[in-house]
Design a protein around this motif. Structure first.
Motif, PDB file in Angstrom:
ATOM      1  N   LEU A 208       0.828  -1.202   0.000  1.00 42.06           N
ATOM      2  CA  LEU A 208       0.000   0.000   0.000  1.00 42.06           C
ATOM      3  C   LEU A 208       0.865   1.256   0.000  1.00 42.06           C
ATOM      4  O   LEU A 208       0.580   2.222  -0.729  1.00 42.06           O
ATOM      5  N   GLU A 209       1.919   1.248   0.803  1.00 40.53           N
ATOM      6  CA  GLU A 209       2.816   2.405   0.846  1.00 40.53           C
ATOM      7  C   GLU A 209       3.534   2.596  -0.483  1.00 40.53           C
ATOM      8  O   GLU A 209       3.663   3.729  -0.975  1.00 40.53           O
ATOM      9  N   ASN A 210       4.010   1.498  -1.089  1.00 37.39           N
ATOM     10  CA  ASN A 210       4.693   1.603  -2.380  1.00 37.39           C
ATOM     11  C   ASN A 210       3.763   2.100  -3.474  1.00 37.39           C
ATOM     12  O   ASN A 210       4.137   2.963  -4.283  1.00 37.39           O
ATOM     13  N   LEU A 211       2.547   1.567  -3.516  1.00 36.39           N
ATOM     14  CA  LEU A 211       1.597   2.014  -4.524  1.00 36.39           C
ATOM     15  C   LEU A 211       1.178   3.456  -4.277  1.00 36.39           C
ATOM     16  O   LEU A 211       0.939   4.217  -5.226  1.00 36.39           O
ATOM     17  N   GLY A 212       1.106   3.846  -3.012  1.00 37.16           N
ATOM     18  CA  GLY A 212       0.844   5.254  -2.711  1.00 37.16           C
ATOM     19  C   GLY A 212       1.909   6.156  -3.289  1.00 37.16           C
ATOM     20  O   GLY A 212       1.616   7.239  -3.805  1.00 37.16           O
ATOM     21  N   LYS A 213       3.175   5.732  -3.210  1.00 36.03           N
ATOM     22  CA  LYS A 213       4.268   6.502  -3.802  1.00 36.03           C
ATOM     23  C   LYS A 213       4.178   6.500  -5.322  1.00 36.03           C
ATOM     24  O   LYS A 213       4.316   7.540  -5.973  1.00 36.03           O
ATOM     25  N   ILE A 214       3.959   5.318  -5.908  1.00 36.96           N
ATOM     26  CA  ILE A 214       3.919   5.199  -7.370  1.00 36.96           C
ATOM     27  C   ILE A 214       2.855   6.107  -7.965  1.00 36.96           C
ATOM     28  O   ILE A 214       3.073   6.777  -8.972  1.00 36.96           O
ATOM     29  N   PHE A 215       1.681   6.147  -7.323  1.00 40.58           N
ATOM     30  CA  PHE A 215       0.549   6.892  -7.883  1.00 40.58           C
ATOM     31  C   PHE A 215       0.339   8.250  -7.226  1.00 40.58           C
ATOM     32  O   PHE A 215      -0.678   8.899  -7.468  1.00 40.58           O
ATOM     33  N   ASP A 216       1.297   8.693  -6.412  1.00 37.49           N
ATOM     34  CA  ASP A 216       1.167   9.961  -5.705  1.00 37.49           C
ATOM     35  C   ASP A 216      -0.125   9.998  -4.883  1.00 37.49           C
ATOM     36  O   ASP A 216      -0.880  10.967  -4.890  1.00 37.49           O
ATOM     37  N   LYS A 217      -0.357   8.906  -4.173  1.00 38.82           N
ATOM     38  CA  LYS A 217      -1.512   8.778  -3.280  1.00 38.82           C
ATOM     39  C   LYS A 217      -1.014   8.457  -1.868  1.00 38.82           C
ATOM     40  O   LYS A 217      -1.614   7.661  -1.140  1.00 38.82           O
ATOM     41  N   GLN A 218       0.059   9.096  -1.476  1.00 39.44           N
ATOM     42  CA  GLN A 218       0.713   8.703  -0.236  1.00 39.44           C
ATOM     43  C   GLN A 218      -0.120   8.989   1.007  1.00 39.44           C
ATOM     44  O   GLN A 218      -0.144   8.193   1.951  1.00 39.44           O
ATOM     45  N   GLU A 219      -0.782  10.125   1.036  1.00 37.26           N
ATOM     46  CA  GLU A 219      -1.573  10.447   2.213  1.00 37.26           C
ATOM     47  C   GLU A 219      -2.708   9.447   2.404  1.00 37.26           C
ATOM     48  O   GLU A 219      -2.979   8.990   3.520  1.00 37.26           O
ATOM     49  N   GLU A 220      -3.364   9.095   1.299  1.00 37.09           N
ATOM     50  CA  GLU A 220      -4.438   8.119   1.365  1.00 37.09           C
ATOM     51  C   GLU A 220      -3.906   6.759   1.815  1.00 37.09           C
ATOM     52  O   GLU A 220      -4.509   6.079   2.648  1.00 37.09           O
ATOM     53  N   ALA A 221      -2.771   6.353   1.252  1.00 35.57           N
ATOM     54  CA  ALA A 221      -2.189   5.063   1.603  1.00 35.57           C
ATOM     55  C   ALA A 221      -1.766   5.022   3.065  1.00 35.57           C
ATOM     56  O   ALA A 221      -1.998   4.034   3.773  1.00 35.57           O
ATOM     57  N   MET A 222      -1.146   6.104   3.527  1.00 32.97           N
ATOM     58  CA  MET A 222      -0.715   6.156   4.924  1.00 32.97           C
ATOM     59  C   MET A 222      -1.905   6.086   5.870  1.00 32.97           C
ATOM     60  O   MET A 222      -1.851   5.417   6.913  1.00 32.97           O
ATOM     61  N   ALA A 223      -2.988   6.773   5.529  1.00 31.17           N
ATOM     62  CA  ALA A 223      -4.180   6.752   6.369  1.00 31.17           C
ATOM     63  C   ALA A 223      -4.773   5.348   6.426  1.00 31.17           C
ATOM     64  O   ALA A 223      -5.191   4.877   7.494  1.00 31.17           O
ATOM     65  N   LEU A 224      -4.814   4.664   5.284  1.00 28.70           N
ATOM     66  CA  LEU A 224      -5.356   3.313   5.247  1.00 28.70           C
ATOM     67  C   LEU A 224      -4.497   2.354   6.071  1.00 28.70           C
ATOM     68  O   LEU A 224      -5.014   1.554   6.857  1.00 28.70           O
ATOM     69  N   VAL A 225      -3.187   2.432   5.902  1.00 29.85           N
ATOM     70  CA  VAL A 225      -2.289   1.551   6.650  1.00 29.85           C
ATOM     71  C   VAL A 225      -2.426   1.794   8.158  1.00 29.85           C
ATOM     72  O   VAL A 225      -2.471   0.844   8.950  1.00 29.85           O
ATOM     73  N   ALA A 226      -2.511   3.040   8.558  1.00 30.82           N
ATOM     74  CA  ALA A 226      -2.669   3.349   9.980  1.00 30.82           C
ATOM     75  C   ALA A 226      -3.969   2.754  10.525  1.00 30.82           C
ATOM     76  O   ALA A 226      -4.006   2.212  11.635  1.00 30.82           O
ATOM     77  N   SER A 227      -5.029   2.848   9.729  1.00 30.42           N
ATOM     78  CA  SER A 227      -6.314   2.301  10.145  1.00 30.42           C
ATOM     79  C   SER A 227      -6.261   0.785  10.245  1.00 30.42           C
ATOM     80  O   SER A 227      -6.783   0.182  11.189  1.00 30.42           O
ATOM     81  N   LEU A 228      -5.618   0.149   9.271  1.00 34.01           N
ATOM     82  CA  LEU A 228      -5.487  -1.306   9.279  1.00 34.01           C
ATOM     83  C   LEU A 228      -4.669  -1.773  10.484  1.00 34.01           C
ATOM     84  O   LEU A 228      -5.012  -2.766  11.141  1.00 34.01           O
ATOM     85  N   ARG A 229      -3.587  -1.077  10.760  1.00 33.93           N
ATOM     86  CA  ARG A 229      -2.749  -1.449  11.910  1.00 33.93           C
ATOM     87  C   ARG A 229      -3.542  -1.336  13.216  1.00 33.93           C
ATOM     88  O   ARG A 229      -3.419  -2.187  14.103  1.00 33.93           O
ATOM     89  N   ALA A 230      -4.335  -0.299  13.325  1.00 31.79           N
ATOM     90  CA  ALA A 230      -5.125  -0.112  14.545  1.00 31.79           C
ATOM     91  C   ALA A 230      -6.152  -1.230  14.688  1.00 31.79           C
ATOM     92  O   ALA A 230      -6.352  -1.773  15.795  1.00 31.79           O
ATOM     93  N   ASP A 231      -6.822  -1.579  13.591  1.00 33.72           N
ATOM     94  CA  ASP A 231      -7.796  -2.660  13.630  1.00 33.72           C
ATOM     95  C   ASP A 231      -7.129  -3.982  13.984  1.00 33.72           C
ATOM     96  O   ASP A 231      -7.655  -4.774  14.763  1.00 33.72           O
ATOM     97  N   LEU A 232      -5.967  -4.221  13.412  1.00 30.81           N
ATOM     98  CA  LEU A 232      -5.244  -5.458  13.673  1.00 30.81           C
ATOM     99  C   LEU A 232      -4.805  -5.533  15.131  1.00 30.81           C
ATOM    100  O   LEU A 232      -4.926  -6.583  15.780  1.00 30.81           O
TER     101      LEU A 232
END
Length: 373
Positions: A208-232
């Motif tokens: 998710l972080e790599n694809l966020g960088k590739i597509f210039d969607k880093q803020e969205e990717a970081m927010a999703l990863v943070a949410s997933l980590r919290a749920d996990l």
């Protein structure tokens, strides 16, 4: 889709919106306005560059924007340099297909390899309507069909997609000017310790972080990863580390053929079972996936069985698999069968490197807690 997935999406959107409002910048614009030629400039190097220092810029206060050229290393160990965000995408398997929607670029897929196209979570259904399959009725993707789609980016998750057994290798596509990404979430990657057992979902988070960088969607990717980590973290907080039940998987197709599939230590399933507080009964084997016999399943005696169904054929898949398990005299002595300890999951929850693997952990952890507590 499950409510837990909706919960991540809602939290991710909220977190992304807070980041954007605080930054005062629209992080989506670079993906559509970046200048440059086709994004593929691969190299044969298998070293992993430290891309974090040179891939973002802190423009307009706090906004994270991708700086191109950007070099990313995927599962095959191949370095791929992007001169701009890709615009036309082909995904080669169901996990890659869905992963793009989570990053927010699913609608850029000109075509996808899975046939039929898998069901995606509800918020992505409208965007998925424009994607068509390029696979033949056999499920195979031809080189001609892939090139006819004219992608500037091809993504895959499964072992075979770029291995030489698939339609093209990464280097062959690079030679045609097409960028690639072989996702890390499947495990067993050349850019990591390929032989190390999978015990976490870090590969998917890195995807998710790599694809966020590739597509210039880093803020969205970081927010999703943070949410997933919290749920996990919430899901595993109550895991009993002293009592570890033995866990296996089953699906109706393989059961009726007498060759049940198993997921070894290199699989996402091994990570899901480990995180949920169980023990993979096939975790001593290094495979990501292979088949075995019903006799071997009996010998390993799982105490809980994750029954896998496909989104387009549940609950029938679950019902038929459980009926097979409980009605076959040869399986009667399996502890999970005797006690009917079954956990129903859909394939995206256990498939290699999927965002919904977190749902798989949550479901299994809840079952294990109920049977140990």
């Amino acid at each position: 889709m499950g409510t837990s997935t909706m919960g991540w999406l809602g939290k991710a959107v909220l977190a992304s919106g807070l980041l954007l409002s605080a930054c005062g910048s629209d992080s989506n614009s670079a993906a559509t306005t970046a200048a440059g030629t086709n994004g593929a400039t691969p190299s044969s190097s298998s070293s992993v560059p430290d891309s974090s220092a040179a891939t973002t810029t802190m423009a307009d206060g706090m906004s994270m924007r991708t700086q191109y050229p950007l070099t990313i290393v995927g599962c095959g160990g191949q370095s791929v340099t992007f001169d701009k965000a890709p615009e036309t995408i082909v995904s080669l398997d169901p996990q890659a297909y869905e992963l793009l929607f989570w990053v927010g670029v699913g609608e850029r897929q000109l075509a996808a390899g899975p046939m039929p196209l898998p069901a995606v979570p509800e918020p992505f259904k409208d965007a998925s309507q424009t994607v068509t399959t390029i696979a033949a009725s056999t499920g195979e993707i031809s080189q001609e069909a892939l090139l006819a789609a004219k992608p500037d980016f091809v993504i895959g998750s499964y072992d075979y997609v770029f291995s030489g057994d698939g339609v093209y290798t990464e280097q062959e596509l690079a030679d045609k000017g097409i960028a690639t990404y072989w996702s890390l979430g499947k495990g067993g990657c050349m850019s990591d310790d390929a032989d190390a057992p999978r015990t976490d979902l870090e590969g998917t988070f890195r995807d998710l972080e790599n694809l966020g960088k590739i597509f210039d969607k880093q803020e969205e990717a970081m927010a999703l990863v943070a949410s997933l980590r919290a749920d996990l973290a919430t899901a595993v907080a109550s895991v009993d580390s002293t009592t570890k039940l033995r866990v296996a998987t089953a699906n109706i197709g393989e059961l009726t053929e007498g060759a049940p599939g198993y997921y070894g230590s290199a699989s996402a399933v091994n990570a899901i079972i480990t995180l949920a507080g169980g023990v993979n009964v096939f975790g001593d084997l290094p495979d990501a996936y292979a088949t075995t016999t019903l006799e071997e399943l009996v010998k390993r005696d799982p105490e809980v069985i994750m029954v896998i169904g496909y989104p387009f054929s549940v609950p029938e898949d679950w019902d038929q698999a459980e009926a097979f398990l409980t009605s076959n005299p040869a399986l009667a002595n399996i502890s999970a069968v005797k006690n009917q300890r079954f956990v129903r999951v859909v394939f995206p929850e256990v498939g290699a490197g999927g965002v919904r693997n977190v749902d798989g952990v949550k479901k299994l952890a809840a079952e294990l807690a109920s049977t140990t507590g």
